[in-house]
Motif scaffolding. Structure first.
Motif, PDB file in Angstrom:
ATOM      1  N   GLU A   1      -8.053  10.789  -6.455  1.00  0.00           N
ATOM      2  CA  GLU A   1      -9.523  10.119  -5.828  1.00  0.00           C
ATOM      3  C   GLU A   1      -8.930   8.287  -6.385  1.00  0.00           C
ATOM      4  OE1 GLU A   1     -11.884  11.494  -5.285  1.00  0.00           O
ATOM      5  OE2 GLU A   1     -10.681  13.118  -5.484  1.00  0.00           O
ATOM      6  N   LYS A   2      -8.073   8.502  -6.694  1.00  0.00           N
ATOM      7  CA  LYS A   2      -7.502   6.373  -6.786  1.00  0.00           C
ATOM      8  C   LYS A   2      -7.451   6.210  -5.455  1.00  0.00           C
ATOM      9  CE  LYS A   2      -8.331   3.691  -9.150  1.00  0.00           C
ATOM     10  NZ  LYS A   2      -9.506   2.765  -9.028  1.00  0.00           N
ATOM     11  N   GLY A   3      -6.083   7.687  -5.112  1.00  0.00           N
ATOM     12  CA  GLY A   3      -5.267   7.231  -3.451  1.00  0.00           C
ATOM     13  C   GLY A   3      -6.291   7.576  -2.747  1.00  0.00           C
ATOM     14  N   LYS A   4      -7.803   8.294  -2.787  1.00  0.00           N
ATOM     15  CA  LYS A   4      -8.028   7.616  -1.496  1.00  0.00           C
ATOM     16  C   LYS A   4      -8.844   7.012  -1.161  1.00  0.00           C
ATOM     17  CE  LYS A   4      -9.008  13.071  -1.508  1.00  0.00           C
ATOM     18  NZ  LYS A   4     -10.508  14.070  -1.404  1.00  0.00           N
ATOM     19  N   GLU A   5      -9.611   5.813  -2.510  1.00  0.00           N
ATOM     20  CA  GLU A   5      -9.976   5.146  -2.417  1.00  0.00           C
ATOM     21  C   GLU A   5      -9.287   3.797  -1.763  1.00  0.00           C
ATOM     22  OE1 GLU A   5     -11.401   1.527  -5.852  1.00  0.00           O
ATOM     23  OE2 GLU A   5     -11.605   3.939  -6.225  1.00  0.00           O
ATOM     24  N   ILE A   6      -8.261   3.732  -2.199  1.00  0.00           N
ATOM     25  CA  ILE A   6      -7.491   2.789  -1.830  1.00  0.00           C
ATOM     26  C   ILE A   6      -6.922   2.654  -0.279  1.00  0.00           C
ATOM     27  CG2 ILE A   6      -4.545   1.872  -2.397  1.00  0.00           C
ATOM     28  CD1 ILE A   6      -4.888   2.462  -4.786  1.00  0.00           C
ATOM     29  N   PHE A   7      -6.392   4.029   0.600  1.00  0.00           N
ATOM     30  CA  PHE A   7      -6.024   4.296   1.617  1.00  0.00           C
ATOM     31  C   PHE A   7      -7.451   3.878   2.107  1.00  0.00           C
ATOM     32  CE2 PHE A   7      -6.209   7.197   5.667  1.00  0.00           C
ATOM     33  CZ  PHE A   7      -5.126   6.720   5.760  1.00  0.00           C
ATOM     34  N   GLY A   8      -8.698   4.157   1.660  1.00  0.00           N
ATOM     35  CA  GLY A   8      -9.611   3.642   2.694  1.00  0.00           C
ATOM     36  C   GLY A   8      -9.666   2.788   2.600  1.00  0.00           C
TER      37      GLY A   8
ATOM     38  N   PHE B   1       0.667  -0.740  -0.027  1.00  0.00           N
ATOM     39  CA  PHE B   1       0.073   0.147   0.202  1.00  0.00           C
ATOM     40  C   PHE B   1       0.970   0.987  -0.108  1.00  0.00           C
ATOM     41  CE2 PHE B   1      -3.327  -3.089   1.501  1.00  0.00           C
ATOM     42  CZ  PHE B   1      -4.244  -2.315   0.099  1.00  0.00           C
ATOM     43  N   ILE B   2       2.177   1.663   1.297  1.00  0.00           N
ATOM     44  CA  ILE B   2       3.125   1.994   0.275  1.00  0.00           C
ATOM     45  C   ILE B   2       2.928   2.376  -0.857  1.00  0.00           C
ATOM     46  CG2 ILE B   2       5.462   3.157   1.034  1.00  0.00           C
ATOM     47  CD1 ILE B   2       5.169   1.717   3.910  1.00  0.00           C
ATOM     48  N   ALA B   3       3.626   1.639  -1.787  1.00  0.00           N
ATOM     49  CA  ALA B   3       3.468   1.774  -2.844  1.00  0.00           C
ATOM     50  C   ALA B   3       2.420   1.685  -3.970  1.00  0.00           C
ATOM     51  CB  ALA B   3       5.027   0.428  -3.393  1.00  0.00           C
TER      52      ALA B   3
ATOM     53  N   LYS C   1       3.578   5.869   7.790  1.00  0.00           N
ATOM     54  CA  LYS C   1       4.040   6.087   6.590  1.00  0.00           C
ATOM     55  C   LYS C   1       3.461   5.796   5.811  1.00  0.00           C
ATOM     56  CE  LYS C   1       8.071   3.145   7.057  1.00  0.00           C
ATOM     57  NZ  LYS C   1       9.462   2.152   6.703  1.00  0.00           N
ATOM     58  N   HIS C   2       1.853   5.153   5.612  1.00  0.00           N
ATOM     59  CA  HIS C   2       1.224   5.488   4.564  1.00  0.00           C
ATOM     60  C   HIS C   2       0.279   6.780   4.941  1.00  0.00           C
ATOM     61  CE1 HIS C   2       0.934   1.112   6.384  1.00  0.00           C
ATOM     62  NE2 HIS C   2       1.250   0.905   4.362  1.00  0.00           N
ATOM     63  N   TYR C   3       0.373   7.445   6.222  1.00  0.00           N
ATOM     64  CA  TYR C   3      -0.526   8.381   5.684  1.00  0.00           C
ATOM     65  C   TYR C   3       0.618   9.523   5.397  1.00  0.00           C
ATOM     66  CZ  TYR C   3      -3.984   7.838   9.422  1.00  0.00           C
ATOM     67  OH  TYR C   3      -5.832   6.786   9.812  1.00  0.00           O
ATOM     68  N   GLY C   4       1.527   9.534   5.331  1.00  0.00           N
ATOM     69  CA  GLY C   4       2.626  10.116   5.379  1.00  0.00           C
ATOM     70  C   GLY C   4       2.829  10.218   3.620  1.00  0.00           C
ATOM     71  N   CYS C   5       2.511   8.880   2.787  1.00  0.00           N
ATOM     72  CA  CYS C   5       2.082   8.993   1.381  1.00  0.00           C
ATOM     73  C   CYS C   5       0.753   9.388   1.242  1.00  0.00           C
ATOM     74  CB  CYS C   5       1.774   7.366   0.971  1.00  0.00           C
ATOM     75  SG  CYS C   5       3.713   6.660   1.413  1.00  0.00           S
TER      76      CYS C   5
END
Length: 509
Positions: free
Chosen positions: A349-356, A335-337, A369-373
């Motif tokens: 939008e895709k990033g928001k979807e994947i983070f959620g 998920f970091i990648a 690290k995920h929050y940093g990305c």
């Protein structure tokens, strides 16, 4: 002999026997009967089975009962049944060095090092001498440099081990694991004999401390001495190449694996992909990815991360979907990648979807690290207020990286209010980071707030905050050269500056 409790004498066995007769085997009475407990131990997979073998060892009169119990202890430690292993150990009236070593090793593996050290003291008190495995296992039980140096002194005092390669290599690995590369190197240089494990240990120590250039230099020495490299050596060297951008050395390693017919397991394959991607050859990284017979999570993560690094966000997400389709479950690094890919390609939008989806679909709790990305994704898209809300509402305390990301974005957008909020946190988290002060000063200058610019410069001067000089690395004929601003340490400095002056004059003409 052994002290057998009444409870132990009642234990019976249900392990399968070799007789074809349907009748249960009778209790052996012949003095020549020698049950093959060691053979049965290899087939045990559950604690109840180990207990049954234990009962048989106790019930059967054997001259080598203590030896069999020591082997039972080894099997129990190897199958993560340390508490019962200790119970068996305590039954032996005169445990051997082997038995002591086995339990000490188990305590070190289970993060119960203090018990392992106590057991070593008891072993020496009982008059037993250490063997080649005692000190390496004892080092695994040490939880700090002070204890490790105590073991080092024991090794030095014992003439038998002061030049023994196994113990000395374990000391090098120990020092490196605690970041004390200097002590490891001092010991390494004095060793009369070195093997591939010794070389790999010291190279790994330098690479883990991000001293990649020194790690590469040691790799060249190892190569010149004709030492055969193993997979761990190659993975470590490829990591150094990836961080230095030394493509030629990385290519040599790849050719070496082909020449020696070394199987590209997931870790080695992932290291090759990462090296090619970070050296600017994403096409070559893709070729390696396609040819790997076994694509574990490491391999997918390296490929997705490489595509992200080169700005191929759509392709990285496609690989992510392929990974899911292959049946592999993504981990936190995946998920970091993927989030980095979205960030570098502006796929908000895709990033928001994947983070959620991390919590919802994969039950992975985002770490810092995920929050940093995610914050980087929002900042690159110019969504500074949204990024600020994410930072202040995180379930963990934000670090300097997150606030620094926001400050960088504020510099690009000349957002003074959020920049000051970020700087307020950074003066506490990173009080001597000169880059932060330069950024806030530039933001003030962009808004023509010269009094604030002067105030920041005064803080830099009064706080004696020194600006770190920039540096660059280049590779010429397989040698890495490092240069800093105004650097005169290079042996060819005069020639280099003469050439720069000639280039400067030519450009002006």
């Amino acid at each position: 002999m052994l002290k057998v409790s009444a409870a132990n004498s009642q234990l019976t066995t249900h392990l399968p026997h070799s007789s074809k007769d349907s009748k249960p085997p009778s209790t052996p009475t012949s003095s020549n009967y020698k049950p093959n407990h060691l053979h049965i131990l290899k087939k045990c997979t559950h604690l109840i089975q180990f207990k049954q073998v234990h009962a048989q060892i106790i019930k059967t009169p054997l001259q080598q009962a203590d030896t069999h119990l020591s082997k039972l202890i080894e099997a129990l430690v190897g199958s993560a049944n340390l508490p019962y292993a200790r119970l068996v150990f305590d039954q032996i009236t005169e445990p051997s060095t082997f038995a002591f070593n086995t339990v000490i090793k188990g305590y070190g593996t289970d993060n119960l090092g203090h018990k392992g050290i106590d057991l070593y003291i008891r072993m020496r008190y009982q008059g037993l001498n250490p063997d080649n495995f005692t000190y390496p296992f004892l080092l695994k039980a040490c939880n700090g440099l002070k204890q490790g140096k105590g073991v080092h002194s024991l090794v030095v005092k014992n003439k038998r081990f002061s030049s023994e390669i196994h113990s000395l290599t374990s000391l090098i690995t120990f020092y490196c694991s605690f970041g004390d590369v200097e002590s490891a190197r001092l010991l390494f240089d004095r060793m009369p004999e070195k093997n591939v494990v010794t070389w790999t240990g010291i190279i790994t120590g330098y690479v883990k401390q991000k001293r990649y250039k020194e790690g590469i230099e040691l790799f060249y020495q190892m190569k010149n001495y004709g030492v055969e490299m193993n997979e761990l050596t190659l993975v470590c060297v490829l990591s150094a190449c990836a961080n230095l951008g030394t493509l030629e050395i990385g290519q040599w390693v790849h050719e070496y694996t082909d020449r020696k017919r070394i199987f590209l397991n997931p870790k080695l394959g992932a290291a090759l992909i990462d090296m090619y991607a970070k050296c600017g050859h994403i096409d070559k990284a893709s070729q390696v990815f396609q040819t790997l017979p076994c694509k574990g999570v490491y391999v997918w993560n390296a490929m997705i991360g490489g595509l992200a690094l080169h700005g191929y966000g759509i392709e990285a997400i496609d690989r992510f979907r392929e990974m899911q389709g292959s049946g592999l479950k993504p981990d936190g690094i995946t998920f970091i990648a993927v989030l980095s890919a979205c960030s570098h390609s502006g796929l908000v939008e895709k990033g928001k979807e994947i983070f959620g989806s991390m919590r919802k679909d994969y039950e992975i709790e985002p770490n810092i690290k995920h929050y940093g990305c995610f914050v980087d994704l929002l900042c690159r898209a110019g969504l500074l207020n949204e990024a600020y809300e994410v930072i202040i509402n995180m379930p963990m305390e934000p670090n300097g990286v997150l606030w620094g990301t926001l400050l960088n974005a504020c510099a690009a957008a000349a957002n003074v209010a959020l920049a000051e909020a970020a700087m307020q946190q950074l003066t506490v988290l990173e009080p001597f980071n000169d880059g932060n002060y330069v950024l806030i000063s530039n933001i003030y200058a962009a808004k023509k707030r010269w009094d604030d610019v002067a105030r920041i410069r005064k803080i830099l001067k009064d706080g004696q905050i020194v600006r770190n000089p920039g540096h660059s690395l280049i590779q010429v004929d397989n040698v890495v050269h490092e240069f800093m601003v105004g650097d005169g340490r290079h042996p060819c400095s005069e020639l280099i500056y003469d050439m720069l002056e000639k280039v400067s004059i030519t450009l002006k003409e």
